[in-house]
Design a protein around this motif. Structure first.
Motif, PDB file in Angstrom:
ATOM      1  N   GLU A 307       0.840  -1.206   0.000  1.00  0.00           N
ATOM      2  CA  GLU A 307       0.000   0.000   0.000  1.00  0.00           C
ATOM      3  C   GLU A 307       0.873   1.254   0.000  1.00  0.00           C
ATOM      4  O   GLU A 307       0.546   2.254  -0.649  1.00  0.00           O
ATOM      5  N   PHE A 308       1.987   1.187   0.726  1.00  0.00           N
ATOM      6  CA  PHE A 308       2.951   2.302   0.711  1.00  0.00           C
ATOM      7  C   PHE A 308       3.488   2.517  -0.704  1.00  0.00           C
ATOM      8  O   PHE A 308       3.598   3.651  -1.180  1.00  0.00           O
ATOM      9  N   LEU A 309       3.805   1.442  -1.413  1.00  0.00           N
ATOM     10  CA  LEU A 309       4.328   1.563  -2.775  1.00  0.00           C
ATOM     11  C   LEU A 309       3.312   2.178  -3.731  1.00  0.00           C
ATOM     12  O   LEU A 309       3.687   2.783  -4.739  1.00  0.00           O
ATOM     13  N   ALA A 310       2.036   2.032  -3.415  1.00  0.00           N
ATOM     14  CA  ALA A 310       0.980   2.557  -4.292  1.00  0.00           C
ATOM     15  C   ALA A 310       0.675   4.030  -4.040  1.00  0.00           C
ATOM     16  O   ALA A 310      -0.208   4.599  -4.700  1.00  0.00           O
ATOM     17  N   ALA A 311       1.389   4.660  -3.121  1.00  0.00           N
ATOM     18  CA  ALA A 311       1.159   6.084  -2.827  1.00  0.00           C
ATOM     19  C   ALA A 311       1.396   6.940  -4.067  1.00  0.00           C
ATOM     20  O   ALA A 311       2.304   6.680  -4.843  1.00  0.00           O
ATOM     21  N   GLU A 312       0.571   7.975  -4.238  1.00  0.00           N
ATOM     22  CA  GLU A 312       0.625   8.793  -5.451  1.00  0.00           C
ATOM     23  C   GLU A 312       1.611   9.947  -5.358  1.00  0.00           C
ATOM     24  O   GLU A 312       1.975  10.518  -6.377  1.00  0.00           O
ATOM     25  N   ASP A 313       2.003  10.327  -4.156  1.00  0.00           N
ATOM     26  CA  ASP A 313       2.965  11.421  -4.012  1.00  0.00           C
ATOM     27  C   ASP A 313       3.847  11.180  -2.793  1.00  0.00           C
ATOM     28  O   ASP A 313       3.616  10.256  -2.007  1.00  0.00           O
TER      29      ASP A 313
END
Length: 396
Positions: A307-313
């Motif tokens: 989920e951290f890797l999927a962060a947008e910014d």
């Protein structure tokens, strides 16, 4: 005349008159006998024009292979005689250099083959020439001096050449180019190489992407003060997967042999992102996680990291990573301790990976091609020739 024209075009020979064509099935070779149109030429000594033929000679020339068939050209060349000064000279041609026994097209074919991962020996066998001839042609290639790109990627690969186990590759992931290959990956080689560039050139580098090797980071901070250091996503993500897999293997060992076999075969389900599982796969994962609270906690850490890797910014990534650190501390899994400490030490470079779209993906792809080249050749002893071959393979 029509067949002469097309055969001449294929062979790169203008005005060729085909005398005969023979095929040797024993050695798999094609023999083409030809001569050029008789013409008027200028005497190289007195510059007078002449078309008087002094004599003919047969010259055997090697041409580019046609598939797996070796091509041998038998050139019936004329020697002219000047009527004014008596000078004798051969008719000029555009398909074979003077004193050579192979055509320009064969040399071009060899150079193109050297861009592939075929071995020098296999190219030599296909082209009906010696390995020495291939190396002699390749050694005439001059590679331009490397220039530092705006985005620089640093990685290593196992080359086992020149007395070093690993070689270092510098690449430009933005323009998909290999910048250079260094004889080793240690600080000595990197320092010596980067010192060869002026301070002005080094200051133009804006981004440096690397795995989490401490001396890479120290050298970049020293020689590229304006560059943003970026940790490659693949390298820090696999730390989490390695830690998770250690827990899975530990739990797996404590199971009955039959269930252990099922666990081993179902590893891909545990590795897969939960959002990509169907209902049947989700049920199977829940059954496996119910066996061990430790495995369940490790799975939770793995999913939260994805989920951290999927962060947008960067801002959102920082929040999610801080939450992951808290979660890792509360789970208190020894297998994740080294992973957590490494991520915390490299916190800024890890977060910088969300500021740029560039990764070490292109560089890792280059490493795979280099490994295939090395494996096909059963290794390279000569570092300089190995380096030249790699740079030529990836040259635009």
């Amino acid at each position: 005349m029509l067949s002469n024209y097309y055969i001449g075009e294929i062979l790169g020979i203008k005005d060729a008159n085909i005398i005969k064509i023979e095929h040797d099935d024993k050695i798999g070779s094609l023999h083409i006998y030809f001569e050029l149109e008789r013409n008027i030429y200028e005497c190289p000594r007195c510059k007078e024009l002449t078309m008087e033929v002094h004599d003919y000679r047969w010259q055997e020339i090697k041409g580019p292979p046609i598939g797996h068939i070796k091509l041998l050209l038998h050139y019936h060349k004329r020697r002219y005689r000047c009527s004014y000064c008596g000078k004798r000279f051969y008719e000029p041609n555009n398909f074979v250099p003077k004193y050579h026994r192979m055509t320009y097209s064969l040399e071009a074919f060899i150079l193109e083959e050297l861009r592939s991962n075929h071995t020098v020996k296999s190219i030599a066998n296909r082209c009906n020439v010696s390995v020495f001839t291939i190396n002699r042609i390749f050694d005439f290639i001059s590679l331009p001096k490397a220039k530092l790109p705006r985005v620089l990627s640093i990685d290593e690969f196992r080359g086992n050449t020149g007395g070093e186990k690993f070689q270092c590759i510098l690449a430009d992931p933005k323009n998909h180019k290999v910048v250079d290959i260094l004889p080793g990956r240690t600080s000595h080689y990197l320092t010596e190489y980067f010192r060869s560039f002026s301070k002005k050139e080094r200051e133009k580098v804006e981004i440096v992407i690397m795995d989490m090797t401490r001396y890479y980071k120290n050298i970049v901070e020293c020689y590229f003060p304006n560059a943003m250091i970026v940790a490659d996503k693949f390298h820090y993500t696999r730390l989490v997967y390695w830690a998770f897999d250690k827990v899975r293997k530990e739990v797996q060992k404590s199971l009955h042999p039959q269930r252990r076999k099922y666990f081993k075969r179902s590893k891909s389900l545990l590795w897969k992102h939960r959002s990509k599982l169907n209902q049947e796969e989700l049920d199977a994962v829940e059954v496996m996680l119910s066996i061990s609270p430790k495995l369940s906690n490790a799975y939770l850490l793995k999913e939260r990291f994805l989920e951290f890797l999927a962060a947008e910014d960067v801002s959102e990534a920082k929040k999610r990573l801080n939450f992951w650190f808290v979660l890792a501390d509360s789970c208190n899994l020894q297998e994740f301790y080294t992973c957590r400490e490494t991520l915390f030490e490299w916190l800024t470079p890890v977060l910088n990976s969300f500021k740029t779209p560039y990764t070490n993906g292109f560089t890792e792809g280059c490493n795979n091609k280099i490994k295939v080249l090395k494996r096909n050749a059963y290794g390279y002893r000569n570092y300089h020739r190995f380096r030249s071959r790699i740079l030529y393979m990836f040259a635009a």
